[in-house]
Design a protein around this motif. Structure first.
Motif, PDB file in Angstrom:
ATOM      1  N   LEU A  33      10.622  25.298  26.782  1.00  0.00           N
ATOM      2  CA  LEU A  33      10.021  26.443  27.508  1.00  0.00           C
ATOM      3  C   LEU A  33       9.928  27.523  26.402  1.00  0.00           C
ATOM      4  O   LEU A  33      10.647  27.751  25.523  1.00  0.00           O
ATOM      5  CB  LEU A  33      10.988  26.932  28.578  1.00  0.00           C
ATOM      6  CG  LEU A  33      10.483  27.598  29.766  1.00  0.00           C
ATOM      7  CD1 LEU A  33       9.372  26.967  30.525  1.00  0.00           C
ATOM      8  CD2 LEU A  33      11.563  27.942  30.691  1.00  0.00           C
ATOM      9  N   ARG A  34       8.902  28.248  26.691  1.00  0.00           N
ATOM     10  CA  ARG A  34       8.710  29.602  25.801  1.00  0.00           C
ATOM     11  C   ARG A  34       8.780  30.840  26.835  1.00  0.00           C
ATOM     12  O   ARG A  34       7.936  30.654  27.615  1.00  0.00           O
ATOM     13  CB  ARG A  34       7.569  29.435  25.076  1.00  0.00           C
ATOM     14  CG  ARG A  34       7.405  30.549  23.954  1.00  0.00           C
ATOM     15  CD  ARG A  34       6.291  30.648  23.075  1.00  0.00           C
ATOM     16  NE  ARG A  34       4.918  31.164  23.411  1.00  0.00           N
ATOM     17  CZ  ARG A  34       4.119  31.268  22.923  1.00  0.00           C
ATOM     18  NH1 ARG A  34       3.798  31.117  21.912  1.00  0.00           N
ATOM     19  NH2 ARG A  34       2.844  31.726  23.658  1.00  0.00           N
ATOM     20  N   VAL A  35       9.552  31.749  26.468  1.00  0.00           N
ATOM     21  CA  VAL A  35       9.534  32.825  26.991  1.00  0.00           C
ATOM     22  C   VAL A  35       9.257  33.893  26.254  1.00  0.00           C
ATOM     23  O   VAL A  35       9.078  33.798  25.036  1.00  0.00           O
ATOM     24  CB  VAL A  35      10.965  33.575  27.587  1.00  0.00           C
ATOM     25  CG1 VAL A  35      11.307  32.397  29.020  1.00  0.00           C
ATOM     26  CG2 VAL A  35      11.968  33.504  26.494  1.00  0.00           C
ATOM     27  N   SER A  36       8.244  34.973  26.758  1.00  0.00           N
ATOM     28  CA  SER A  36       7.668  36.200  25.799  1.00  0.00           C
ATOM     29  C   SER A  36       8.060  37.434  26.411  1.00  0.00           C
ATOM     30  O   SER A  36       8.560  37.650  27.747  1.00  0.00           O
ATOM     31  CB  SER A  36       6.019  35.944  26.202  1.00  0.00           C
ATOM     32  OG  SER A  36       5.553  34.821  25.669  1.00  0.00           O
ATOM     33  N   CYS A  37       7.870  38.389  25.551  1.00  0.00           N
ATOM     34  CA  CYS A  37       8.211  39.750  25.994  1.00  0.00           C
ATOM     35  C   CYS A  37       7.187  40.572  25.334  1.00  0.00           C
ATOM     36  O   CYS A  37       7.217  40.670  24.048  1.00  0.00           O
ATOM     37  CB  CYS A  37      10.001  40.191  25.671  1.00  0.00           C
ATOM     38  SG  CYS A  37      10.088  42.173  25.781  1.00  0.00           S
ATOM     39  N   THR A  38       6.442  41.483  26.137  1.00  0.00           N
ATOM     40  CA  THR A  38       5.563  42.412  25.652  1.00  0.00           C
ATOM     41  C   THR A  38       5.855  43.793  25.862  1.00  0.00           C
ATOM     42  O   THR A  38       6.524  44.159  26.788  1.00  0.00           O
ATOM     43  CB  THR A  38       4.218  41.986  26.265  1.00  0.00           C
ATOM     44  OG1 THR A  38       3.829  40.900  26.026  1.00  0.00           O
ATOM     45  CG2 THR A  38       3.192  43.126  25.871  1.00  0.00           C
ATOM     46  N   ALA A  39       5.845  44.599  24.583  1.00  0.00           N
ATOM     47  CA  ALA A  39       6.331  45.839  24.602  1.00  0.00           C
ATOM     48  C   ALA A  39       5.326  46.952  24.606  1.00  0.00           C
ATOM     49  O   ALA A  39       4.033  46.784  24.253  1.00  0.00           O
ATOM     50  CB  ALA A  39       7.268  46.261  23.473  1.00  0.00           C
ATOM     51  N   SER A  40       5.559  48.016  25.140  1.00  0.00           N
ATOM     52  CA  SER A  40       4.553  49.051  25.326  1.00  0.00           C
ATOM     53  C   SER A  40       5.381  50.425  25.170  1.00  0.00           C
ATOM     54  O   SER A  40       6.507  50.616  25.594  1.00  0.00           O
ATOM     55  CB  SER A  40       3.571  49.061  26.579  1.00  0.00           C
ATOM     56  OG  SER A  40       4.624  49.259  27.644  1.00  0.00           O
ATOM     57  N   GLY A  41       4.574  51.589  24.654  1.00  0.00           N
ATOM     58  CA  GLY A  41       5.330  52.920  24.906  1.00  0.00           C
ATOM     59  C   GLY A  41       5.649  53.498  23.536  1.00  0.00           C
ATOM     60  O   GLY A  41       6.130  54.675  23.224  1.00  0.00           O
ATOM     61  N   ARG A  42       5.714  52.455  22.378  1.00  0.00           N
ATOM     62  CA  ARG A  42       6.028  52.785  21.131  1.00  0.00           C
ATOM     63  C   ARG A  42       5.353  51.658  20.188  1.00  0.00           C
ATOM     64  O   ARG A  42       5.129  50.690  20.550  1.00  0.00           O
ATOM     65  CB  ARG A  42       7.511  52.902  20.970  1.00  0.00           C
ATOM     66  CG  ARG A  42       8.012  53.392  19.590  1.00  0.00           C
ATOM     67  CD  ARG A  42       9.635  53.372  19.746  1.00  0.00           C
ATOM     68  NE  ARG A  42       9.979  53.912  18.306  1.00  0.00           N
ATOM     69  CZ  ARG A  42      10.371  55.075  18.068  1.00  0.00           C
ATOM     70  NH1 ARG A  42      10.289  55.944  19.023  1.00  0.00           N
ATOM     71  NH2 ARG A  42      10.896  55.557  16.851  1.00  0.00           N
ATOM     72  N   THR A  43       5.289  51.963  19.085  1.00  0.00           N
ATOM     73  CA  THR A  43       4.731  51.116  17.778  1.00  0.00           C
ATOM     74  C   THR A  43       5.683  50.050  17.797  1.00  0.00           C
ATOM     75  O   THR A  43       6.827  50.139  17.442  1.00  0.00           O
ATOM     76  CB  THR A  43       4.506  51.962  16.567  1.00  0.00           C
ATOM     77  OG1 THR A  43       3.697  52.892  16.907  1.00  0.00           O
ATOM     78  CG2 THR A  43       4.162  50.901  15.504  1.00  0.00           C
ATOM     79  N   PHE A  44       5.228  48.789  18.227  1.00  0.00           N
ATOM     80  CA  PHE A  44       6.124  47.532  18.131  1.00  0.00           C
ATOM     81  C   PHE A  44       6.811  47.325  16.912  1.00  0.00           C
ATOM     82  O   PHE A  44       7.858  46.911  16.726  1.00  0.00           O
ATOM     83  CB  PHE A  44       5.177  46.482  18.707  1.00  0.00           C
ATOM     84  CG  PHE A  44       6.165  45.319  19.104  1.00  0.00           C
ATOM     85  CD1 PHE A  44       6.112  44.277  18.217  1.00  0.00           C
ATOM     86  CD2 PHE A  44       7.126  45.208  19.956  1.00  0.00           C
ATOM     87  CE1 PHE A  44       6.667  42.985  18.547  1.00  0.00           C
ATOM     88  CE2 PHE A  44       7.765  44.157  20.290  1.00  0.00           C
ATOM     89  CZ  PHE A  44       7.604  42.978  19.690  1.00  0.00           C
ATOM     90  N   SER A  45       6.070  47.535  15.860  1.00  0.00           N
ATOM     91  CA  SER A  45       6.846  47.178  14.295  1.00  0.00           C
ATOM     92  C   SER A  45       7.833  48.281  14.130  1.00  0.00           C
ATOM     93  O   SER A  45       8.219  47.777  13.005  1.00  0.00           O
ATOM     94  CB  SER A  45       5.544  47.349  13.285  1.00  0.00           C
ATOM     95  OG  SER A  45       5.041  48.334  13.581  1.00  0.00           O
ATOM     96  N   THR A  46       8.275  49.067  14.957  1.00  0.00           N
ATOM     97  CA  THR A  46       9.260  49.927  14.753  1.00  0.00           C
ATOM     98  C   THR A  46      10.473  49.606  15.315  1.00  0.00           C
ATOM     99  O   THR A  46      11.704  50.264  15.237  1.00  0.00           O
ATOM    100  CB  THR A  46       9.136  51.495  14.957  1.00  0.00           C
ATOM    101  OG1 THR A  46       8.802  51.741  16.395  1.00  0.00           O
ATOM    102  CG2 THR A  46       7.793  51.955  14.371  1.00  0.00           C
ATOM    103  N   LEU A  47      10.366  48.413  15.869  1.00  0.00           N
ATOM    104  CA  LEU A  47      11.604  48.070  16.782  1.00  0.00           C
ATOM    105  C   LEU A  47      12.143  46.702  16.406  1.00  0.00           C
ATOM    106  O   LEU A  47      11.266  45.572  16.211  1.00  0.00           O
ATOM    107  CB  LEU A  47      11.083  47.964  18.319  1.00  0.00           C
ATOM    108  CG  LEU A  47      10.574  48.999  19.039  1.00  0.00           C
ATOM    109  CD1 LEU A  47       9.646  48.613  20.472  1.00  0.00           C
ATOM    110  CD2 LEU A  47      11.736  50.035  19.429  1.00  0.00           C
TER     111      LEU A  47
END
Length: 124
Positions: free
Chosen positions: A18-32
């Motif tokens: 199984l593959r789970v995914s998580c999509t981020a928003s609200g901040r530049t992802f590469s800083t996290l």
């Protein structure tokens, strides 16, 4: 503020993937830096895997080493957890987390933002 949305959980038989995914928003992802945790009722939330903001450094819980792979696509603002050779004891709610730092961490207290979780159930 960072928003994290997990997807991809479900029911799978033991030995499956199984593959789970998580999509981020609200901040530049590469800083996290990002992490995956899981939790079962009555127990503390535990680290499964973590990845640095560049993707060049990863950490895994001993229980998933060799079976799970964490990865990220900074262009898509998404972190993945590929889970292979699943076992019934992997059954849990899986949470995505983000921290305002470069390196990965297994310490849940060092994460600033959390998703709502996605259920993964492995049947025997």
């Amino acid at each position: 503020q960072v928003q994290l949305v997990e997807s991809g959980g479900g029911l799978v038989q033991a030995g499956g993937s199984l593959r789970v995914s998580c999509t981020a928003s609200g901040r530049t992802f590469s800083t996290l830096a990002m992490g995956w945790f899981h939790q079962v009722p009555g127990k503390e939330r535990e680290s499964v895997a973590a990845i640095s903001r560049s993707g060049g450094s990863t950490l895994y819980a001993d229980s998933v080493k060799g079976r799970f792979t964490i990865s990220r696509d900074n262009a898509k603002n998404t972190v993945y957890l590929q889970m292979n050779s699943l076992k019934p004891e992997d059954t849990a709610v899986y949470y995505c987390a983000a921290r305002l730092s470069s390196g990965p961490s297994v310490n849940r207290h060092l994460y600033n933002y959390w998703g709502q979780g996605t259920q993964v159930t492995v049947s025997s």
